[in-house]
Each structure stands twice: as structure tokens, then as C-alpha cells.
Design an enzyme around this catalytic site. Sequence first.
Site, mmCIF file in Angstrom:
data_model
loop_
_atom_site.group_PDB
_atom_site.id
_atom_site.type_symbol
_atom_site.label_atom_id
_atom_site.label_comp_id
_atom_site.label_asym_id
_atom_site.label_seq_id
_atom_site.Cartn_x
_atom_site.Cartn_y
_atom_site.Cartn_z
ATOM 1 N N GLU A 154 0.838 -1.185 0.000
ATOM 2 C CA GLU A 154 0.000 0.000 0.000
ATOM 3 C C GLU A 154 0.879 1.243 0.000
ATOM 4 O OE1 GLU A 154 -4.105 -1.205 2.308
ATOM 5 O OE2 GLU A 154 -2.557 -0.146 3.435
ATOM 6 N N CYS A 155 0.680 2.111 -0.973
ATOM 7 C CA CYS A 155 1.358 3.407 -1.043
ATOM 8 C C CYS A 155 2.880 3.233 -0.898
ATOM 9 C CB CYS A 155 0.789 4.370 0.001
ATOM 10 S SG CYS A 155 1.131 6.113 -0.351
ATOM 11 N N GLY A 156 3.458 3.558 0.262
ATOM 12 C CA GLY A 156 4.900 3.402 0.420
ATOM 13 C C GLY A 156 5.361 1.980 0.187
ATOM 14 N N MET B 270 5.459 1.449 -3.498
ATOM 15 C CA MET B 270 6.654 2.058 -4.082
ATOM 16 C C MET B 270 7.877 1.180 -3.866
ATOM 17 S SD MET B 270 6.159 6.029 -2.906
ATOM 18 C CE MET B 270 4.501 6.706 -2.763
ATOM 19 N N THR C 56 -1.255 -0.889 -4.421
ATOM 20 C CA THR C 56 -2.174 0.234 -4.605
ATOM 21 C C THR C 56 -1.584 1.490 -3.977
ATOM 22 O OG1 THR C 56 -3.342 -0.144 -2.508
ATOM 23 C CG2 THR C 56 -4.170 -1.308 -4.455
#
Length: 436
Positions: free
Chosen positions: A326-328, A331, A426
Amino acid sequence: MIPKGLIISAPASGTGKTTLTLGLLAALRARGLTVQPFKSGPDYIDPGFHSAAAGRASINLDTWAMDEGMIGGLIGVADGADLIVAEGSMGLFDGVVRDGESGNGSSAGLATLTGWPVLLVLDTSGQAQSAAAVAKGFATMRPDVRVAGVVLNRVASPRHEAMLRAGMQEVGIEVLGALPRRKDIEMPSRHLGLVQAGEQEDMPRILEAASRFVADNVDLDALLALAGATHPQGAPPVLPPPGQRIALARDGAFSFVYPHQLDGWRRAGAEILPFSPLNDEAPDDSADTCWLPGGYPELHAGELAAAASFRTGLQSFARTRPVHGECGGYMAMGTALIDKDGTRHEMAGLLGLVTSYEKRRMHLGYRLATLHADMPGHMAGARLRGHEFHYSSILDQPDAPLAEVVDAGGAAVPETGSRRGKATGTFFHLIAEATR
């Protein structure tokens, strides 16, 4: 038994809600009371401070992302406490434009649903009796929201306080306290919130100072008397876990996990196995799923790029078992992350995502995602409610989209997430599966 409660809110962000909430939690705890903290809306930062002050995990309640049954179940964690104190988000009535199928996520909406009265915090800098007009407007804006009183913040002098109180008396608004200006208990900001509680080295001093500050300047007995009966109520929810044994990245780079999510997974019988990528640890090989939450990987990109055991272990894990970020975390699963100085750092390479912080661009808002494919814990076709907040720019997102994503108003969002093999990711943080 579920105790009475109240909501700390304000006309806008930056008025001192968190300082008052922390001081109140610490002051009541010092009195020997057990206080259950909650946070209105999506926020990972404030609840950490609440938990440090109250000695009890703070839980997010969100009227846009959660249905009434889930909110009632989450309120069930307050069983046995003496009082509930919830901190609002933004201004009292601030929320998304209704989409016809859900609440708008405002603190006022939570107050209406729960029955908790509102204690309004007013930043009185640069005004005197005019503050009463603001308070009166908030008190009469909606008949289903009860503003039970105000706390005057950033009061300049005894004379200033006297003028403020005179104005409030004229319009019939009860003043519960007046807080003089104090810089030494305000916490530094970073990104979209505060520095995390675990990073605040002098947290005990801050909490002790905030406790004394509130106890000396707020009528705690009157405040306790204004708390309102709580509804709805229910049993803490069981949430679909992403696996039976979940390897969970958990350290300074990956810390954004909602307490209700972890508690719901455990109630479903799942076992959580934490590991630290920053300590170059790989996910536990006995796990059947790996979950990388959000956080601040951009602040640790060099360490993550150098964490060879973590990267090779994650790559090996993803060959046979699902990995979700999720997010970080998303990435970190990508090909590369470019930091604010323009330095490129190689990430795990499970997905083709390349993100950059060299030119910051804010992404913020609720998200409703309809899955094109399975992800851990949720099947294709599921509708997920969550939120997105980060400052990265997407330079490349070449893999198949994971979901169709729209904002709270129904407008399409280009950050669709990605999927490749057993890896999914995501930009939105999951709050709950949509039931409406």
C-alpha cells in the site's frame, strides 16, 4: 459497558485540536480514569499520539468508508473504559460531497451517528467578541449536531480572555477553558500530519506538559459532565485477512497500518509475523502472504536499496506466494524510487512502478476501487473503500491495472494500482470493503 463520549473539533485545521486532545487524555489518565481515544477520518499520525497519552490504542472511525455496523463494532473496543474522547478531522462540517450512497466523512457526521456532543476548539488569535459569532454559527449550523461548549485557544492575556468570555456569554455558549499561547507543547509537522509518536524523543515531557496545561486551564469536571451517551454499539468486527500467516513489514519506513485492520485480522484467526526491511530482514518463510504497508520509504530509500537480504527474500517469496503493498509499500515493491535530491534508488522490482519525490505533487482523497483481479484478502469484483495521500509523482506504471479507482465524487483516478504475477499494489490505503 460502553461509556459516554465527546468529540474534540474545530472550525478548521491548525486550531489546536490535537494539543487539547493529548492534554485531555493525559490529564484524565493522571486522574485515574481509563479513556478510550478515537480519531475521525483517515489518519495514521494522530492515533499514535493518542495511544501514547491514553495508554490505550486509538481507533479510526470513518463515516464515508465504514458502515454503521462496522463503526458500532469498533466503538465496542471502549467496553470498560470510563470515557470516550474522539478527535475530529479538519473543520467540524468538512467532508466530501455526498455521493448518494454514504456519509461524507465529516466529524459532524460522526457526532450525529454516535450521539457524542462536540467540544469546539477556537483559535482566538486576532479576535475578541467576534469569536462568539463563529461559535454561534457552528452551534446552529445543524440541529442534529450538539456543540456543548468551547475551549478558547491561543489566548493572549487575561483582558483578551475576559472579552472572549463576555462574547460567549452573550450568545449562550459555555466556555470550558481558555488556553494561553504555548509553543513548547506543539509538535512539528511533516508531510500531511505530525512527526510520528515513536519519533518524538521527548514525548514523555510533551505529554506531561500538555497534561498540566489542560488541567490548569480547562474545567475537567464540567467537561466530563457534558459527555453524551454512545450509540451505535456492537462487537469488534472480524475482517477478511490476506492470509492465515501474514508477514508484515513493520518499522520506521512501513508503519501505516490501522489498528482496526490488524485487530480484525487477528479476530479472524490470522497470525501476524512482523519483520523489518530497514534491518535487512526478509519476510518469514513460514508465512503464506506478505503485506507491505505505507509509511515513509522515501526517507529511507538508500537503506532499502542496500538491504540485499530483504530484497532477495521478498523476490523469492513473491515467486510462490502473494505480496501486496500500500502506497509506500507499493513504491518499495516497484523498480525504483527517486528521492527529493533526484537520486535514483533501486527497489525490489516485483512491479515496474517508478516514483519520484524530486518534484512533489500532492495526491489526497477518498478512493473507491473495484478490483479487476484478486488481491490478498479480497476477490476480483470486490469494492474497496480507502484513501490516498502522498507527494510522489508516477514516472512509470507499466503493469496491468489492479482496479478501477474513483474518488468520492465518482471521478476516475489514474492511480489504479498494479499487478504482476503474485504481486499487487495500490496507492490507496484500504479502510474497509464496501457494503453499500
